[in-house]
Design a protein around this motif. Structure first.
Motif, mmCIF file in Angstrom:
data_model
loop_
_atom_site.group_PDB
_atom_site.id
_atom_site.type_symbol
_atom_site.label_atom_id
_atom_site.label_comp_id
_atom_site.label_asym_id
_atom_site.label_seq_id
_atom_site.Cartn_x
_atom_site.Cartn_y
_atom_site.Cartn_z
ATOM 1 N N VAL A 250 0.838 -1.205 0.000
ATOM 2 C CA VAL A 250 0.000 0.000 0.000
ATOM 3 C C VAL A 250 0.869 1.248 0.000
ATOM 4 C CG1 VAL A 250 -1.681 1.316 1.345
ATOM 5 C CG2 VAL A 250 -1.972 -1.155 1.049
ATOM 6 N N ASP A 251 1.917 1.234 0.807
ATOM 7 C CA ASP A 251 2.827 2.383 0.846
ATOM 8 C C ASP A 251 3.475 2.634 -0.514
ATOM 9 O OD1 ASP A 251 2.262 2.741 3.513
ATOM 10 O OD2 ASP A 251 4.123 1.815 4.239
ATOM 11 N N ASP A 255 -3.737 0.594 -4.449
ATOM 12 C CA ASP A 255 -4.983 1.211 -3.988
ATOM 13 C C ASP A 255 -6.001 0.190 -3.514
ATOM 14 O OD1 ASP A 255 -4.418 4.004 -4.679
ATOM 15 O OD2 ASP A 255 -4.465 3.301 -6.744
ATOM 16 N N LEU A 257 -6.546 -4.155 -2.813
ATOM 17 C CA LEU A 257 -5.923 -5.460 -2.669
ATOM 18 C C LEU A 257 -6.923 -6.537 -3.070
ATOM 19 C CD1 LEU A 257 -4.225 -4.874 0.803
ATOM 20 C CD2 LEU A 257 -3.143 -4.713 -1.449
ATOM 21 N N LYS A 281 -8.310 -5.769 4.719
ATOM 22 C CA LYS A 281 -8.964 -4.473 4.898
ATOM 23 C C LYS A 281 -8.810 -3.972 6.331
ATOM 24 C CE LYS A 281 -13.259 -1.931 4.342
ATOM 25 N NZ LYS A 281 -14.670 -1.943 3.891
ATOM 26 N N THR A 284 -5.058 -2.736 6.740
ATOM 27 C CA THR A 284 -4.523 -1.660 5.885
ATOM 28 C C THR A 284 -5.476 -0.491 5.723
ATOM 29 O OG1 THR A 284 -5.391 -2.570 3.806
ATOM 30 C CG2 THR A 284 -3.229 -3.371 4.552
ATOM 31 N N VAL A 286 -7.458 -0.092 3.242
ATOM 32 C CA VAL A 286 -7.779 0.139 1.837
ATOM 33 C C VAL A 286 -8.852 -0.840 1.398
ATOM 34 C CG1 VAL A 286 -5.435 0.971 1.377
ATOM 35 C CG2 VAL A 286 -6.030 -1.415 0.873
ATOM 36 N N THR A 288 -10.749 -3.851 -0.402
ATOM 37 C CA THR A 288 -10.289 -5.178 -0.797
ATOM 38 C C THR A 288 -11.345 -5.877 -1.636
ATOM 39 O OG1 THR A 288 -11.106 -6.231 1.242
ATOM 40 C CG2 THR A 288 -8.817 -5.451 1.236
#
Length: 365
Positions: A250-251, A255, A257, A281, A284, A286, A288
């Motif tokens: 993610v880093d 955007d 997964l 999710k 992180t 973000v 999924t």
């Protein structure tokens, strides 16, 4: 069987989808010489016409000598291949759909056809599985060229008008071979005893892709714990290891997964019923995508052995989505066999749902 949670719009970072259903990437091998045909264009159009929220293409080879292991798998480089993908995305858009190509490099995976060119194969350490020699490891120059090939393909996807791009980082193919300590025993910057260190290759691809497509273009990466070489493998054995691994991706620019498991209902770790996408999710933050035998009674690996599957309830899937475990769900075999699967689910036409037979893999419905 109607699942209301599946039919809510999804909006994230410029990706605007009419519902939460993703067509999973499925290798079809109907593109002679790596160029899609009229039948392939029509195959994707039919899914768009029938309300699939996001179509992810079958794996498409990036510009490396043997990025795919089948002459009939499409490529995503070269004028003829890209012109074919322009026809695909134009057809999908005309039908009201959205699409992402899946960018693929198989790495150290033997070709299905004995007549297919043999080597040199790209791989982290010249291993196709633990202790199984398969060519030589990639030099730093080849690593750099491969990273550039992914970035170039992503830029072409954006140029052609695709809504997003997906990197194939799962199932024991090249990116995943770098993740796995059984196939990555390098001693340079792309090898490590730690999973986060072995994630550098994927992270550098993500950074290069991000630079190529800009800050606002959504990048998806497909990941898995299991490998085709060994279904029991776990890269991350506990939530902390998973958080460190996925956090690095993610880093670097991921955007969304796309979390592949063989059965969507199986928990990832003891002590919680969260599946792989649910944990991703949670750890992180973000969005999924969850995937694995959705809508069918049997899992997809068994299908290759000839096992048929019957339509199955979506109640457990809907429960997990209502709870917020994951944002999107990818459907594979059910959509491969039946382009109308989404509208049948939406309209409650459950008696029209089809069983899945292995023979469907040889046909473009």
């Amino acid at each position: 069987m109607a699942a209301d949670a599946l039919f809510k719009p999804f909006d994230y970072k410029g990706l605007h989808l009419k519902n939460r259903i993703v067509m999973a990437p499925m290798t079809r091998s109907f593109s002679p010489g790596g160029v899609v045909t009229d039948d392939v264009v029509a195959y994707y159009r039919r899914r768009a016409e029938n309300e699939v929220g996001l179509i992810v293409s079958e794996g498409t080879g990036v510009d490396r000598p043997i990025s795919v292991n089948d002459a009939n798998v499409p490529r995503f480089h070269g004028d003829k291949a890209l012109a074919g993908w322009q026809r695909v995305i134009d057809a999908v858009h005309e039908a009201g759909g959205a699409m992402a190509p899946q960018l693929w490099h198989v790495g150290a995976v033997r070709a299905r056809d004995p007549e297919f060119p043999a080597g040199p194969y790209d791989s982290p350490s010249g291993l196709s599985r633990p202790d199984k020699q398969f060519g030589e490891g990639m030099t730093e120059e080849v690593v750099a060229d491969t990273i550039a090939a992914f970035a170039k393909a992503a830029a072409e996807a954006k140029r052609l008008g695709f809504e997003s791009v997906e990197l194939h980082g799962a199932h024991g193919y090249l990116i995943d071979q770098f993740f796995w300590d059984g196939t990555n025993v390098r001693e340079d910057a792309y090898g490590s005893k730690e999973l986060t260190g072995r994630a550098r290759f994927a992270a550098d691809i993500l950074k290069a892709v991000r630079k190529a497509v800009g800050p606002d273009y959504p990048i998806i990466i497909r990941i898995s714990q299991w490998k085709q070489q060994d279904y029991a493998v776990k890269l991350a054995h506990d939530p902390k290891a998973l958080e460190n691994w996925l956090g690095a991706l993610v880093d670097a620019g991921a955007d969304i997964l796309h979390c592949s498991q063989r059965r969507i209902w199986e928990p990832e770790f003891e002590g919680s019923d969260l599946n792989f996408a649910g944990w991703a999710k949670k750890l992180t933050g973000v969005p999924t995508i969850s995937v694995g035998s959705v809508g069918l009674s049997g899992e997809f690996i068994a299908a290759y052995g000839g096992e048929a599957s019957q339509p199955a309830s979506l109640d457990e899937l809907e429960r997990r989505m209502d709870r917020g475990d994951f944002d999107l769900v990818a459907v594979g075999r059910a959509l491969l066999q039946d382009p109308e699967w989404v509208v049948k689910i939406r309209d409650g036409r459950n008696d029209e749902l089809k069983s899945f037979e292995r023979s469907a893999m040889g046909v473009l419905y």
